[in-house]
Structures are given as C-alpha cells and as structure tokens.
Design a protein around this motif. Structure first.
Motif, PDB file in Angstrom:
ATOM      1  N   VAL A 179       0.795  -1.226  -0.053  1.00  0.00           N
ATOM      2  CA  VAL A 179       0.092  -0.043   0.101  1.00  0.00           C
ATOM      3  C   VAL A 179       0.858   1.302  -0.038  1.00  0.00           C
ATOM      4  CG1 VAL A 179      -1.555   1.480   1.360  1.00  0.00           C
ATOM      5  CG2 VAL A 179      -2.063  -0.935   1.025  1.00  0.00           C
ATOM      6  N   ILE A 180       2.094   1.214   0.628  1.00  0.00           N
ATOM      7  CA  ILE A 180       2.820   2.549   0.798  1.00  0.00           C
ATOM      8  C   ILE A 180       3.441   2.668  -0.447  1.00  0.00           C
ATOM      9  CG2 ILE A 180       4.882   3.308   1.818  1.00  0.00           C
ATOM     10  CD1 ILE A 180       4.311   2.019   4.691  1.00  0.00           C
ATOM     11  N   THR A 181       3.628   1.681  -1.061  1.00  0.00           N
ATOM     12  CA  THR A 181       4.682   1.874  -2.492  1.00  0.00           C
ATOM     13  C   THR A 181       3.813   2.442  -3.317  1.00  0.00           C
ATOM     14  OG1 THR A 181       6.004  -0.044  -1.751  1.00  0.00           O
ATOM     15  CG2 THR A 181       5.845   0.523  -4.084  1.00  0.00           C
ATOM     16  N   ARG A 182       2.304   1.996  -3.338  1.00  0.00           N
ATOM     17  CA  ARG A 182       1.589   2.462  -4.225  1.00  0.00           C
ATOM     18  C   ARG A 182       0.971   3.688  -4.007  1.00  0.00           C
ATOM     19  NH1 ARG A 182      -3.426  -1.670  -4.571  1.00  0.00           N
ATOM     20  NH2 ARG A 182      -4.074  -0.322  -6.180  1.00  0.00           N
ATOM     21  N   LEU A 183       0.780   4.194  -2.676  1.00  0.00           N
ATOM     22  CA  LEU A 183       0.582   5.572  -2.534  1.00  0.00           C
ATOM     23  C   LEU A 183       1.760   6.611  -2.841  1.00  0.00           C
ATOM     24  CD1 LEU A 183      -1.336   5.068   1.111  1.00  0.00           C
ATOM     25  CD2 LEU A 183      -2.163   5.437  -1.416  1.00  0.00           C
ATOM     26  N   GLU A 184       2.929   6.233  -2.827  1.00  0.00           N
ATOM     27  CA  GLU A 184       4.324   6.999  -3.047  1.00  0.00           C
ATOM     28  C   GLU A 184       4.075   7.001  -4.640  1.00  0.00           C
ATOM     29  OE1 GLU A 184       6.226   8.649  -1.768  1.00  0.00           O
ATOM     30  OE2 GLU A 184       6.239   7.890   0.502  1.00  0.00           O
ATOM     31  N   GLU A 185       3.814   6.155  -5.344  1.00  0.00           N
ATOM     32  CA  GLU A 185       3.622   6.305  -6.782  1.00  0.00           C
ATOM     33  C   GLU A 185       2.435   7.211  -7.323  1.00  0.00           C
ATOM     34  OE1 GLU A 185       3.436   2.267  -8.145  1.00  0.00           O
ATOM     35  OE2 GLU A 185       5.397   1.976  -7.990  1.00  0.00           O
ATOM     36  N   ALA A 186       1.506   7.118  -6.358  1.00  0.00           N
ATOM     37  CA  ALA A 186       0.109   7.922  -6.954  1.00  0.00           C
ATOM     38  C   ALA A 186       0.380   9.471  -6.751  1.00  0.00           C
ATOM     39  CB  ALA A 186      -1.218   7.456  -5.893  1.00  0.00           C
ATOM     40  N   ARG A 187       1.291   9.728  -5.833  1.00  0.00           N
ATOM     41  CA  ARG A 187       1.829  11.190  -5.812  1.00  0.00           C
ATOM     42  C   ARG A 187       1.849  11.953  -7.270  1.00  0.00           C
ATOM     43  NH1 ARG A 187       2.841  13.192  -0.823  1.00  0.00           N
ATOM     44  NH2 ARG A 187       3.706  11.628   0.740  1.00  0.00           N
ATOM     45  N   ALA A 188       2.504  11.224  -8.280  1.00  0.00           N
ATOM     46  CA  ALA A 188       2.681  11.785  -9.480  1.00  0.00           C
ATOM     47  C   ALA A 188       1.349  11.634 -10.546  1.00  0.00           C
ATOM     48  CB  ALA A 188       3.888  11.126 -10.241  1.00  0.00           C
ATOM     49  N   ALA A 189       0.637  10.772 -10.210  1.00  0.00           N
ATOM     50  CA  ALA A 189      -0.599  10.236 -10.941  1.00  0.00           C
ATOM     51  C   ALA A 189      -1.424  11.621 -10.925  1.00  0.00           C
ATOM     52  CB  ALA A 189      -1.203   9.249 -10.467  1.00  0.00           C
TER      53      ALA A 189
END
Length: 406
Positions: free
Chosen positions: A8-18
């Motif tokens: 979840v943390i990894t996906r949320l970090e990637e979502a910052r740029a989405a």
C-alpha cells in the motif's frame, strides 16, 4: 511491516505523480485492501489535503468506511487513538475537524445518546492525549446533532456533557465556539445577541479554520429570522469567498445572504458558481449538496420573479395614485371655478335687478340715476372680487401642496 502495508505504501508513493482520477482510484483500492486485511493504516499522515496527499486520502477513505460500518462513539475513540500515533502534531487539528465533523455529517442518521460518548471516552485516560480523544468524540457527536439541526440538544451537549468537559482547554478552540454559535442561533431559548457574540468570537480567532468559517455561516443561514440577518450573512460570506474563492460551500452561503437581502441577480450568479465548483469537487456528498444547491437556486429564481412582479405592481400603484391625484386636482379646480362663476353671475343678476328698480321707479334726475347705477355696479363688482379673491386665498395652500406633491 506486513506485506499488505508495504504494498500500500509503495502504491501511494507512486500515486503522488498520478493524475487526479488515478490517484482517487489507487486510494480507494488501498483503503479497501487495508479493511479486508483487518490492518489499520500504518503510515504517517502529515496533511489534511484531500486532493493531492494520497496518504491522507487513503486514511480518510479507510476511516470513512469504518465509521459507516459502525457509526458510534466507540469508532470515534479508535480513530482518535490511531491519530495520536499516526497524525503529525501540526496537522492533528485539521484532520480531527475533517474526520469528526465530516463523518458525523455522513452518519447523521445514527445518533447516540449523550451517555454513550461519555462511556466511550471514560477509558481514554487524562492528559493531552485524553483531552484530544474527548475533543474528537465531541466533534463527531456534535457533527451529527448539527447535521440534524438539533440546536438545543447540541447546546446542552457542548455546555454540560462529560464528553465535552473532558476536552479541557480544547473547548476554547474556534471550531468549538463556532458550534456553540450555531446552536445558539437555532435555539428558541437563547438570544440573538448571545449567538452573535459567539459568532464574532469564533470569526475573529487567530486559529480560525475552514470548518470554523463554514459552521459560522451555517448558523447564520439557518437561524430564526432576526433583523439584519441577511446583511450579516452576506458580509461574512463575502469575506469567506475572498479567502477561499474555490470553495463551493461559501459561494452557496453567499447566495443565501444575497437572497435574504433581496439581491436576487447576484444570488443567482453565486449559486451557479457553487454548482460549477461542486461538479469539479471530489466530495463524497456531491449528490446531497447538489440537491440542496438546486433547491436554493429554485428559491432564488422564485424570489427574483416575485420581486419583478412586486416592482411592476408598485409601478402600477404609483401611476394610479398619480392619476387619482390629477383627477382630484381637476375636480377641485373645477369646483373653485364654479364658485367663482356663481359669485360673478349672482353679482350680475343683482346689478340687473337693482338697475331696473332704479331706472323704472322714482323721480330722480337722469344724472343722479346714472351715479346711483355706477355706485351700485361698483359695489357689486367689489362683492364679486371679494368672493373670487377669498376663494383664491382659501385654495392657494391646497394648490401649493398639489404642486409640491406632484
């Protein structure tokens, strides 16, 4: 850290740029995974940004679902305890207001008795942590009462409940004072002066938040009618719109104030702005708010049409009044002229009758008769002039009033 949390943390970090749509989807999915795994979010929340911070967005969705499953003070205590460990100190107040008041509104149909929040808070302990937990639970329960417009019950809860008292010095926070103002404006036992004093105290507080502003305007909008209400709401809402130009709620409150003040065109413009901003907002209660705004728009339109009809009716009344006044002046002038004609005619008849008596009877010389006729004519002329002059003097003031009124 377990595998679910790490993913979840990894996906949320990637979502910052989405983009916004992708970020919303990722946060929803992450919250659902945490719920399915029975694992509360194990990451830190540093902001209360519902548009750009994926960690706050994910935690917000997680706790929203927890409140929907169990909309009680027990869940509020669990959420507040989680916040003690996971929300940074500088963001705690903003997050507490967003979650407590927001989830109170969304779960307004499940109102606990005042004893249940007190029982849930009883085991929270003392100190700053216990006070913050009590404050969060107080806001959650107050959010339900506010959403249901239970003004007197809200006033009693904020003033006297053990849950509220356990909040300690946090009862002086602007949002708490704003809730007291909201309750006072709607109460039938508290005065408008008391409510207005609380409003100005919350409004002028240095730590005034967006939720504080919203509650203040909400109380003004739904207060029982009082003199100056529309102008007071309009002036405060204008200030709120200047500070938060992209906030649909404040444009809607401004529309209400303008509507109350009779400025229907400006009110219509602001409610349309509120609808446009709402359509671009990620709020979960978009449908309910849209219905409220559309209802307000209909009321503004109806008020606008009624004002136009009243203006047309007023114009017709003024025209009819002017016509009636003109007719009255004409009738008065005609009656005055009639009196003058009668006076002159009477003098002429009297002169004719008198002259016949002088000329047909007696034995006066011709010159004496002519002098007598002249004297009689002069006297009757003076009589006629006195009648005409007196009539003019009597009616002059009336003519002057007519001219000044016209």
């Amino acid at each position: 850290m377990d595998a679910v949390t790490a993913t979840v943390i990894t996906r949320l970090e990637e979502a910052r740029a989405a983009d916004t749509r992708t970020r919303d989807r990722v946060c929803d999915e992450a919250a659902a995974e945490l719920l399915a795994a029975g694992t509360p979010p194990a990451f830190e929340v540093r902001t209360a940004d519902l548009r750009l911070d994926p960690f706050f967005m994910c935690a917000d969705r997680y706790w929203r679902r927890r409140f929907q499953e169990r909309p009680t003070a027990v869940t509020a205590v669990e959420c507040a305890r989680w916040m003690e460990d996971r929300v940074t100190a500088d963001s705690w107040g903003a997050v507490a207001e967003q979650w407590a008041l927001g989830n109170g509104f969304l779960n307004r149909g499940a109102v606990d008795s005042a004893e249940l929040p007190a029982a849930a808070v009883a085991g929270a302990g003392g100190g700053d942590g216990g006070q913050r937990i009590a404050f969060f639970v107080t806001l959650f329960h107050a959010g339900k009462l506010r959403a249901n417009f239970c003004f007197d019950e809200l006033h009693a809860f904020l003033e006297f409940s053990p849950t509220s008292v356990a909040s300690g010095p946090l009862r002086g926070e602007p949002v708490f004072v704003a809730l007291k103002s909201f309750a006072a404006f709607g109460s039938r036992t508290l005065t408008v002066e008391h409510a207005t004093g609380l409003l100005e105290r919350a409004w002028s507080a240095p730590g005034r938040t967006r939720h504080t502003v919203d509650i203040c305007l909400n109380g003004l909008a739904f207060a029982g009618p009082f003199p100056g209400q529309g102008e007071l709401l309009r002036s405060h809402a204008e200030e709120a719109v200047r500070a938060h130009p992209g906030d649909h709620m404040f444009h809607a409150r401004l529309a209400t104030g303008l509507h109350m003040s009779g400025r229907h065109d400006a009110a219509l413009e602001n409610i349309d702005t509120a609808l446009a901003l709402l359509a671009a907002s990620p709020t979960a209660s978009l449908g309910a708010l849209q219905d409220q705004y559309l209802t307000k728009r209909d009321a503004i339109q109806e008020g606008r049409l009624r004002a136009l009809r009243d203006a047309e009716q007023q114009l017709r009344w003024e025209q009819q009044s002017a016509a009636n006044a003109q007719l009255e002046r004409s009738l008065h002038t005609s009656s005055v002229r009639a009196v003058e004609v009668v006076a002159v005619f009477t003098a002429a008849i009297a002169f004719a009758v008198g002259s016949l008596q002088v000329t047909l009877t007696g034995d006066l010389a011709l010159s004496d008769r002519l002098w007598l006729l002249a004297a009689q004519g002069a006297g009757l002329a003076v009589f006629g002039l006195l009648i005409v002059g007196g009539t003019w003097l009597i009616t002059r003031s009336h003519h002057q009033r007519d001219r000044s009124g016209g």
